[in-house]
Design a protein around this motif. Structure first.
Motif, PDB file in Angstrom:
ATOM      1  N   VAL A 172     -12.039  -0.279   1.915  1.00  0.00           N
ATOM      2  CA  VAL A 172     -11.383  -0.780   0.570  1.00  0.00           C
ATOM      3  C   VAL A 172     -10.201  -1.742   1.024  1.00  0.00           C
ATOM      4  O   VAL A 172     -10.331  -2.925   0.214  1.00  0.00           O
ATOM      5  CB  VAL A 172     -10.886   0.506  -0.204  1.00  0.00           C
ATOM      6  CG1 VAL A 172     -10.139   0.017  -1.400  1.00  0.00           C
ATOM      7  CG2 VAL A 172     -11.976   1.355  -0.320  1.00  0.00           C
ATOM      8  N   VAL A 173      -9.585  -1.538   1.825  1.00  0.00           N
ATOM      9  CA  VAL A 173      -8.409  -2.659   1.803  1.00  0.00           C
ATOM     10  C   VAL A 173      -9.060  -3.778   2.720  1.00  0.00           C
ATOM     11  O   VAL A 173      -8.668  -4.741   2.294  1.00  0.00           O
ATOM     12  CB  VAL A 173      -7.327  -1.849   2.905  1.00  0.00           C
ATOM     13  CG1 VAL A 173      -6.315  -2.842   3.387  1.00  0.00           C
ATOM     14  CG2 VAL A 173      -6.741  -0.711   2.198  1.00  0.00           C
ATOM     15  N   GLU A 223     -10.993   4.142   3.390  1.00  0.00           N
ATOM     16  CA  GLU A 223      -9.840   3.331   2.844  1.00  0.00           C
ATOM     17  C   GLU A 223      -9.837   1.978   3.701  1.00  0.00           C
ATOM     18  O   GLU A 223      -9.355   0.985   3.136  1.00  0.00           O
ATOM     19  CB  GLU A 223      -8.340   4.210   3.055  1.00  0.00           C
ATOM     20  CG  GLU A 223      -7.317   3.629   2.481  1.00  0.00           C
ATOM     21  CD  GLU A 223      -7.271   3.287   0.946  1.00  0.00           C
ATOM     22  OE1 GLU A 223      -6.434   2.419   0.470  1.00  0.00           O
ATOM     23  OE2 GLU A 223      -8.072   4.169   0.333  1.00  0.00           O
ATOM     24  N   TRP A 224     -10.101   1.969   4.930  1.00  0.00           N
ATOM     25  CA  TRP A 224     -10.061   0.785   6.061  1.00  0.00           C
ATOM     26  C   TRP A 224     -11.111  -0.213   5.094  1.00  0.00           C
ATOM     27  O   TRP A 224     -10.783  -1.585   5.227  1.00  0.00           O
ATOM     28  CB  TRP A 224     -10.130   0.933   7.270  1.00  0.00           C
ATOM     29  CG  TRP A 224     -11.347   1.406   7.675  1.00  0.00           C
ATOM     30  CD1 TRP A 224     -12.076   2.556   7.596  1.00  0.00           C
ATOM     31  CD2 TRP A 224     -12.477   0.481   8.049  1.00  0.00           C
ATOM     32  NE1 TRP A 224     -13.472   2.726   8.028  1.00  0.00           N
ATOM     33  CE2 TRP A 224     -13.748   1.217   8.260  1.00  0.00           C
ATOM     34  CE3 TRP A 224     -12.841  -0.853   8.166  1.00  0.00           C
ATOM     35  CZ2 TRP A 224     -14.967   1.019   8.699  1.00  0.00           C
ATOM     36  CZ3 TRP A 224     -13.992  -1.388   8.481  1.00  0.00           C
ATOM     37  CH2 TRP A 224     -15.020  -0.469   8.752  1.00  0.00           C
ATOM     38  N   LEU A 253       0.655  -1.125  -0.031  1.00  0.00           N
ATOM     39  CA  LEU A 253      -0.073   0.166   0.111  1.00  0.00           C
ATOM     40  C   LEU A 253       1.024   1.337  -0.171  1.00  0.00           C
ATOM     41  O   LEU A 253       0.507   2.136  -0.556  1.00  0.00           O
ATOM     42  CB  LEU A 253      -0.750   0.166   1.220  1.00  0.00           C
ATOM     43  CG  LEU A 253      -2.156  -0.937   1.203  1.00  0.00           C
ATOM     44  CD1 LEU A 253      -2.670  -1.106   2.420  1.00  0.00           C
ATOM     45  CD2 LEU A 253      -2.881  -0.874   0.103  1.00  0.00           C
ATOM     46  N   ARG A 310     -13.320   2.899  -4.344  1.00  0.00           N
ATOM     47  CA  ARG A 310     -12.695   4.330  -3.887  1.00  0.00           C
ATOM     48  C   ARG A 310     -13.531   5.478  -4.555  1.00  0.00           C
ATOM     49  O   ARG A 310     -13.713   6.219  -3.890  1.00  0.00           O
ATOM     50  CB  ARG A 310     -11.251   4.437  -4.408  1.00  0.00           C
ATOM     51  CG  ARG A 310     -10.454   3.742  -3.397  1.00  0.00           C
ATOM     52  CD  ARG A 310      -8.827   3.716  -3.700  1.00  0.00           C
ATOM     53  NE  ARG A 310      -8.159   3.093  -2.842  1.00  0.00           N
ATOM     54  CZ  ARG A 310      -6.842   2.584  -3.000  1.00  0.00           C
ATOM     55  NH1 ARG A 310      -6.262   2.464  -4.166  1.00  0.00           N
ATOM     56  NH2 ARG A 310      -6.136   1.716  -2.144  1.00  0.00           N
TER      57      ARG A 310
END
Length: 320
Positions: A231-232, A228-229, A123, A222
């Motif tokens: 998505v990850v 973001e957490w 990342l 996104r």
């Protein structure tokens, strides 16, 4: 899913039978004799040697010995060691705790370090974390465990005299002082193994995550404005872990057989050193048992990996 696993078990059983037949045949055809250590003993007459061979069942044809071993296996009996005349399961039970305490702990540490480090390195590509992780992985790849083991022995045992360079198998943990000694004598073999295993697992995790980061579904997630957490965790990580699960499923059974080279360097009395000693002394029941249990673990953890595929990716249907 139940039908799928029943089908896999139906395939696994003849596969394990074929593996056992191949291993037994190779050991039977291998050069050497379990009674070779008695060859130099002039006090043993040929008649006595013949009686010993008959007591061990070595006077029978190979196929008869194999079917007797197979019937004993079905009863949960792996036979007796030719050398020590101790049940093979008892020998393995004596060595297994040491192997799990060293090799198992080392693999546990490597997984806890490599998975998050590989994820962060992917990342934060080309950042300082990625460069540091890449440097560590290159060092772990470049230095084989036997060389790393000798280096840490020279540094921490010979020069600094902080840690013992030989593993004391007779040490009993009864208080905090003995627990400290156990930790001290385990630090070097665990550290050497963890460095080597972390290097491979971290690089594999990083490559798997990088393969997912630039996929279209990640850009779409996104673009929706998802945190973001999410998505990850829900998109990138779940798909990236599928090949990692395969690698871990193949690596975990190796914990049982021990780290042969590292156990030899640090004199750790684990399964790996037992396997080496048994091969050198032609103790075929022990070698056969360790090799076959390893094959069983490979098949078992492949089944576990198949089940985890469906958990990580709902698109994987196991009932087809």
């Amino acid at each position: 899913m139940g039908r799928y696993f029943l089908g896999r078990i139906g395939v696994a059983i003849p596969t394990l039978l074929a593996i056992s037949l191949i291993i037994f045949g190779i050991l039977a055809l291998a050069p050497g004799d379990p009674l070779g250590e008695f060859a130099a003993n002039g006090a043993l007459s040929p008649e006595v040697r013949s009686q010993i061979r008959a007591s061990l069942g070595l006077d029978q044809p190979v196929h008869i010995r194999y079917f007797k071993w197979l019937l004993s296996l079905l009863r949960g009996d792996l036979g007796y060691s030719f050398v020590s005349r101790v049940p093979v399961l008892e020998l393995i039970g004596q060595r297994l705790p040491t192997t799990l305490a060293v090799v198992g702990v080392a693999y546990g540490f490597s997984a806890l370090i490599a998975l998050p480090l590989g994820l962060i390195a992917a990342l934060k590509r080309h950042g300082w974390v990625d460069r540091t992780a890449t440097l560590i992985s290159f060092i772990g790849f470049s230095l084989p465990p036997f060389f790393t083991g000798l280096l840490v022995i020279l540094l921490f045992s010979v020069q600094l005299r902080w840690l013992p360079f030989i593993y004391d198998s007779n040490l009993q943990v009864v208080d905090f002082a003995s627990l400290g000694e156990q930790i001290k004598q385990s630090m070097m073999p665990i550290g050497v193994l963890a460095l080597f295993q972390t290097a491979g697992l971290m690089r594999f995790t990083r490559a798997s995550v990088l393969e997912q980061v630039y996929q279209g579904y990640v850009r779409t997630a996104r673009a929706k404005g998802l945190p973001e957490w999410i998505v990850v965790g829900r998109h990138i990580l779940r798909n990236a872990l599928i090949p990692v699960v395969t690698l871990v499923a193949l690596d975990v059974p190796a914990v049982f057989t021990g780290a042969i080279v590292t156990e030899q360097v640090f004199r750790v009395p684990g399964i790996g050193s037992l396997l080496v000693d048994s091969i050198q002394r032609n103790d075929t029941p022990v070698v056969m048992a360790i090799a076959f249990i390893y094959a069983i673990l490979i098949v078992l953890f492949n089944l576990i990996a198949d089940g985890l595929y469906g958990v990580l990716d709902p698109r994987v249907r196991l009932d087809r």
